[in-house]
Design an enzyme around this catalytic site. Structure first.
Site, PDB file in Angstrom:
ATOM      1  N   TYR A 146       0.818  -1.220   0.000  1.00 53.11           N
ATOM      2  CA  TYR A 146       0.000   0.000   0.000  1.00 53.11           C
ATOM      3  C   TYR A 146       0.852   1.270   0.000  1.00 53.11           C
ATOM      4  O   TYR A 146       0.352   2.349  -0.291  1.00 53.11           O
ATOM      5  CB  TYR A 146      -0.948   0.031   1.211  1.00 53.11           C
ATOM      6  CG  TYR A 146      -1.967  -1.091   1.252  1.00 53.11           C
ATOM      7  CD1 TYR A 146      -2.140  -1.944   0.170  1.00 53.11           C
ATOM      8  CD2 TYR A 146      -2.757  -1.300   2.369  1.00 53.11           C
ATOM      9  CE1 TYR A 146      -3.058  -2.981   0.208  1.00 53.11           C
ATOM     10  CE2 TYR A 146      -3.684  -2.334   2.409  1.00 53.11           C
ATOM     11  CZ  TYR A 146      -3.831  -3.168   1.333  1.00 53.11           C
ATOM     12  OH  TYR A 146      -4.740  -4.197   1.369  1.00 53.11           O
ATOM     13  N   LYS A 195       3.899 -15.284   2.857  1.00 53.04           N
ATOM     14  CA  LYS A 195       3.804 -16.076   1.629  1.00 53.04           C
ATOM     15  C   LYS A 195       5.242 -16.393   1.214  1.00 53.04           C
ATOM     16  O   LYS A 195       5.701 -16.042   0.120  1.00 53.04           O
ATOM     17  CB  LYS A 195       3.036 -15.245   0.575  1.00 53.04           C
ATOM     18  CG  LYS A 195       2.637 -15.988  -0.677  1.00 53.04           C
ATOM     19  CD  LYS A 195       1.514 -16.997  -0.457  1.00 53.04           C
ATOM     20  CE  LYS A 195       1.275 -17.788  -1.745  1.00 53.04           C
ATOM     21  NZ  LYS A 195       0.462 -18.988  -1.547  1.00 53.04           N
ATOM     22  N   ASP A 227      -2.593 -18.145   2.564  1.00 52.77           N
ATOM     23  CA  ASP A 227      -3.770 -18.837   2.012  1.00 52.77           C
ATOM     24  C   ASP A 227      -4.292 -19.873   3.007  1.00 52.77           C
ATOM     25  O   ASP A 227      -5.492 -20.015   3.221  1.00 52.77           O
ATOM     26  CB  ASP A 227      -3.461 -19.468   0.640  1.00 52.77           C
ATOM     27  CG  ASP A 227      -2.077 -20.081   0.556  1.00 52.77           C
ATOM     28  OD1 ASP A 227      -1.265 -19.849   1.481  1.00 52.77           O
ATOM     29  OD2 ASP A 227      -1.787 -20.804  -0.409  1.00 52.77           O
ATOM     30  N   ASP A 251      -4.853  -6.658   6.370  1.00 54.34           N
ATOM     31  CA  ASP A 251      -6.080  -5.965   5.973  1.00 54.34           C
ATOM     32  C   ASP A 251      -7.178  -6.992   5.692  1.00 54.34           C
ATOM     33  O   ASP A 251      -8.298  -6.913   6.204  1.00 54.34           O
ATOM     34  CB  ASP A 251      -5.759  -5.151   4.702  1.00 54.34           C
ATOM     35  CG  ASP A 251      -6.895  -4.229   4.298  1.00 54.34           C
ATOM     36  OD1 ASP A 251      -7.847  -4.105   5.068  1.00 54.34           O
ATOM     37  OD2 ASP A 251      -6.808  -3.634   3.202  1.00 54.34           O
ATOM     38  N   ASP A 255     -10.363  -8.431   8.510  1.00 56.50           N
ATOM     39  CA  ASP A 255     -11.788  -8.347   8.156  1.00 56.50           C
ATOM     40  C   ASP A 255     -12.447  -9.726   8.219  1.00 56.50           C
ATOM     41  O   ASP A 255     -13.567  -9.873   8.705  1.00 56.50           O
ATOM     42  CB  ASP A 255     -11.968  -7.769   6.743  1.00 56.50           C
ATOM     43  CG  ASP A 255     -12.134  -6.257   6.796  1.00 56.50           C
ATOM     44  OD1 ASP A 255     -11.882  -5.672   7.878  1.00 56.50           O
ATOM     45  OD2 ASP A 255     -12.509  -5.658   5.774  1.00 56.50           O
TER      46      ASP A 255
END
Ligand code: NAD
Length: 361
Positions: A146, A195, A227, A251, A255
């Site tokens: 980001y 990852k 994942d 992020d 959620d």
């Protein structure tokens, strides 16, 4: 202990829920003999209405001079409020981004707790939800994809977009230290999510987290690919304590974790810098649809105030008193509209605050 708190009531339900959190804090400080002083500042729409900007330099200075900041929420109805006709840098949300940056808040903490009493709100199968869960997602907030360089170019008539994911070892180390420190106050387990099978930034993340772990022999560290983590959150959420991860993964996972609790009005959060300073706020927004109607659930803000006591001031006993009072009110069958279920008594925002205060005293 003498504590200086800056409060940001904000917009919508913000002032209502902050008032209840202050009532609860007042009860705790009185019981345990502390002295808490509050100073309010304007931010978001409330600041636009008075100053024409969502955050003033004076407000930032007031926040910086405090020991911690307690916030409600900011923003209005994004389709009807005149605040959203302003250019993006003058809209309410710019105030939030501005204060996070000014206070150098790089670690975002979002607990996701499933209370036994609210298990029916959890969208997971009963055999999973009946164990309950209590995890905390620690997300790096100022680096990664980001904030990396980005551009869109055209090559031979084909549009191409490039985003870059960069982390240096210092950025990883400081958030890992926070993660392990906080795990020590909880169940002493860190799941570092990356990852590393594909990304160099994840391989560095993993290496640095392992270096930091050497200073915390009492904390168990495990690594998990992002994942798999997304899957495990719905398959067996009770396995997690602290999930430590970079900005974009955090992020998405935070959620997901909050949605499996099923109740947005219960979700607290904190953003910390590299001292003990933090900004504490509910995860939800300003709920303009129910503002001013005494319908908001103040528990997310009250639990954010509890996090403030625990993580900024090391007042664990006082924080436990708040957490326990919240659980007791739920056990006693009181609910605001958002978490209402059959057989319970429906109460408004103020009454919910009063009931929690009664159980602290
Ligand atoms: P929201 O979280 O405000 O509301 C979503 C739904 O949840 C609404 O139906 C609302 O009534 C309900 N809800 C939220 N909090 C509740 C509570 N404590 N008790 C009972 N019900 C509750 O999200 P939104 O509607 O997408 O956004 C409204 C405004 O909030 C927007 O301006 C948005 O930008 C802003 N916002 C601010 C923050 C923040 O201050 N950090 C975060 C998210 C959204």
């Amino acid at each position: 202990m003498k504590l200086k708190i800056t409060c940001i009531p904000g917009d919508g339900i913000g002032p209502e829920i902050v008032a209840e959190a202050r009532k609860v804090l007042d009860a705790v400080v009185e019981k345990y003999g502390h002295d808490m002083q509050y100073t309010d500042i304007l931010m978001g729409g409330a600041s636009i209405d008075v100053h024409g900007v969502p955050l003033t330099d004076e407000a930032v200075e007031t926040a910086k001079s405090a020991d911690a900041v307690l916030m409600g929420s900011i923003g209005g109805d994004t389709t009807t409020s005149p605040w959203y006709k302003l250019p993006p840098n003058l809209r309410p949300e710019a105030g939030l981004l501005g204060i996070r940056k000014a206070l150098n808040l790089f670690a975002n903490l979002r607990p996701a707790v499933l209370y036994e009493e609210l298990a029916q709100a959890c969208p997971l199968k009963q055999e999973i939800s009946e164990n309950g869960f209590d995890m905390l997602i620690m997300r790096e907030l100022t680096g990664g994809l980001y904030f990396g360089e980005r551009k869109t170019v055209e090559e031979n008539g084909v549009r191409k977009a490039i985003d870059t994911l960069t982390y240096d070892e210092n950025e990883i180390r400081r958030i890992a230290v926070k993660g392990f420190d906080i795990a020590r106050k909880r169940k002493k387990k860190v799941t570092s999510v990356d990852k590393a099978n594909v990304l160099d930034s994840s391989r560095l993340w993993r290496a640095v987290v392992e270096e930091v772990a050497k200073d915390y022999p009492d904390v168990t560290l495990e690594h998990m690919l992002v994942d798999n983590c997304a899957m495990q959150l719905v398959k067996d959420p009770a396995q997690f304590d602290v999930i430590l991860t970079e900005n974009m993964f955090g992020d998405i996972l935070s959620d997901e974790a909050s949605m499996v609790t099923g109740s947005i009005g219960m979700l607290a959060s904190a953003s910390l810098n590299d001292t003990k300073f933090g900004l504490y706020e509910p995860s939800h927004g300003s709920a303009p649809d129910i503002a001013g109607k005494d319908m908001a659930n103040p528990i997310a803000t009250i639990l954010s105030a509890s996090m403030m006591l625990r993580y900024s001031f090391d007042l664990d006993k006082e924080a436990d008193a708040i957490d326990e009072a919240v659980k007791q009110v739920l056990r006693d069958g009181y609910r605001t509209g958002d978490i209402m279920s059959e057989g319970c008594e429906k109460v408004g925002c103020k009454k919910m605050g009063d009931l929690i205060v009664e159980r602290i005293k």
